[in-house]
Design a protein around this motif. Structure first.
Motif, PDB file in Angstrom:
ATOM      1  N   ARG A  81       0.846  -1.186   0.000  1.00  0.00           N
ATOM      2  CA  ARG A  81       0.000   0.000   0.000  1.00  0.00           C
ATOM      3  C   ARG A  81       0.887   1.243   0.000  1.00  0.00           C
ATOM      4  O   ARG A  81       1.846   1.326   0.763  1.00  0.00           O
ATOM      5  CB  ARG A  81      -0.844  -0.018   1.265  1.00  0.00           C
ATOM      6  N   LEU A  82       0.574   2.177  -0.871  1.00  0.00           N
ATOM      7  CA  LEU A  82       1.269   3.460  -0.845  1.00  0.00           C
ATOM      8  C   LEU A  82       0.611   4.273   0.259  1.00  0.00           C
ATOM      9  O   LEU A  82      -0.440   4.885   0.068  1.00  0.00           O
ATOM     10  CB  LEU A  82       1.171   4.204  -2.177  1.00  0.00           C
ATOM     11  N   PHE A  83       1.200   4.232   1.430  1.00  0.00           N
ATOM     12  CA  PHE A  83       0.629   4.911   2.574  1.00  0.00           C
ATOM     13  C   PHE A  83       0.827   6.417   2.451  1.00  0.00           C
ATOM     14  O   PHE A  83      -0.074   7.199   2.722  1.00  0.00           O
ATOM     15  CB  PHE A  83       1.259   4.371   3.860  1.00  0.00           C
ATOM     16  N   SER A  84       2.023   6.806   2.034  1.00  0.00           N
ATOM     17  CA  SER A  84       2.339   8.220   1.843  1.00  0.00           C
ATOM     18  C   SER A  84       3.507   8.315   0.867  1.00  0.00           C
ATOM     19  O   SER A  84       4.424   7.507   0.939  1.00  0.00           O
ATOM     20  CB  SER A  84       2.732   8.871   3.170  1.00  0.00           C
ATOM     21  N   PRO A  85       3.477   9.307  -0.018  1.00  0.00           N
ATOM     22  CA  PRO A  85       4.610   9.466  -0.936  1.00  0.00           C
ATOM     23  C   PRO A  85       5.835  10.113  -0.270  1.00  0.00           C
ATOM     24  O   PRO A  85       6.885  10.185  -0.884  1.00  0.00           O
ATOM     25  CB  PRO A  85       4.040  10.357  -2.043  1.00  0.00           C
ATOM     26  N   ALA A 105      -7.047   8.235   4.033  1.00  0.00           N
ATOM     27  CA  ALA A 105      -5.806   8.236   3.252  1.00  0.00           C
ATOM     28  C   ALA A 105      -5.076   9.548   3.498  1.00  0.00           C
ATOM     29  O   ALA A 105      -5.704  10.605   3.572  1.00  0.00           O
ATOM     30  CB  ALA A 105      -6.093   8.073   1.763  1.00  0.00           C
ATOM     31  N   GLY A 109      -1.665   9.415  -0.790  1.00  0.00           N
ATOM     32  CA  GLY A 109      -1.592   8.011  -0.398  1.00  0.00           C
ATOM     33  C   GLY A 109      -2.830   7.230  -0.802  1.00  0.00           C
ATOM     34  O   GLY A 109      -3.794   7.779  -1.329  1.00  0.00           O
ATOM     35  N   GLU A 110      -2.776   5.957  -0.535  1.00  0.00           N
ATOM     36  CA  GLU A 110      -3.845   5.021  -0.888  1.00  0.00           C
ATOM     37  C   GLU A 110      -4.600   4.640   0.383  1.00  0.00           C
ATOM     38  O   GLU A 110      -3.989   4.359   1.416  1.00  0.00           O
ATOM     39  CB  GLU A 110      -3.174   3.793  -1.512  1.00  0.00           C
TER      40      GLU A 110
END
Length: 182
Positions: A81-85, A105, A109-110
């Motif tokens: 999961r892209l939690f935060s870029p 989110a 993020g996702e």
């Protein structure tokens, strides 16, 4: 014979602020864990290997794949999961919140819901393609916890924290997933 999916959380990674999360490699300990995992997986009759594209996932199953002569297939939807870029020093605070609210989110993020939907779609594609086979799937802890939470409502933030590197969870498939806590 039933279809079995062995969800494998990657071995210990070596995170770093200066490296995108998707590029984090295995640590020295993680490489040792991958070798140990290869020996553990050798006792199972595995027909196929799939992985997230992230190096830490691929490299977790690479020793096993090489030992049995199987090719590692990549599915981008098995990624973490892209939690935060951006780097977050204490990501557990917003991560806990995301287990309480599946649609939460961070900017860029996702959400947990988005991750779970894409991840379960990937697992379904793999299960349908490999009916009556055993498939090893190298992936990530948050994605695994979110998938399992769709099968067992008691899977929560504390469950995610309990997942080890590496760790293995077995799902059954017969036109739907079945998972029993073990």
């Amino acid at each position: 014979m039933a279809t079995r999916l062995l969800l494998i959380r990657h071995a210990t990674a070596e995170p770093g602020r200066d490296l995108p999360e998707c590029d984090w490699p295995l640590s020295r300990e993680g490489r040792r864990q991958a070798e140990t995992l290869a020996a553990d997986l050798a006792s199972r009759s595995i027909d196929a290997i799939w992985s997230s594209p992230y190096p830490r996932a691929v490299d977790t199953v690479k020793p096993f794949a090489e030992s049995v002569g199987l090719h590692i297939k990549i599915d981008h939807d098995l990624r973490e999961r892209l939690f935060s870029p951006v780097w977050i020093d204490d990501f557990e605070v917003p991560l806990r919140q995301s287990f309480d609210d599946a649609h939460f989110a961070l900017p860029g993020g996702e959400s947990g819901h988005q991750c779970r939907e894409r991840f379960m779609a990937a697992l379904t594609r793999i299960a349908v393609r490999h009916r009556d086979e055993t498939v090893a799937i190298a992936t990530h802890g948050n994605a695994i916890a979110l998938a399992l939470s769709s099968l067992d409502a008691s899977v929560d933030f504390e469950f995610w924290k309990s997942i080890r590197n590496p760790d293995l969870f077995e799902l059954g498939w017969s036109n739907g997933f079945v998972w029993r806590r073990g």
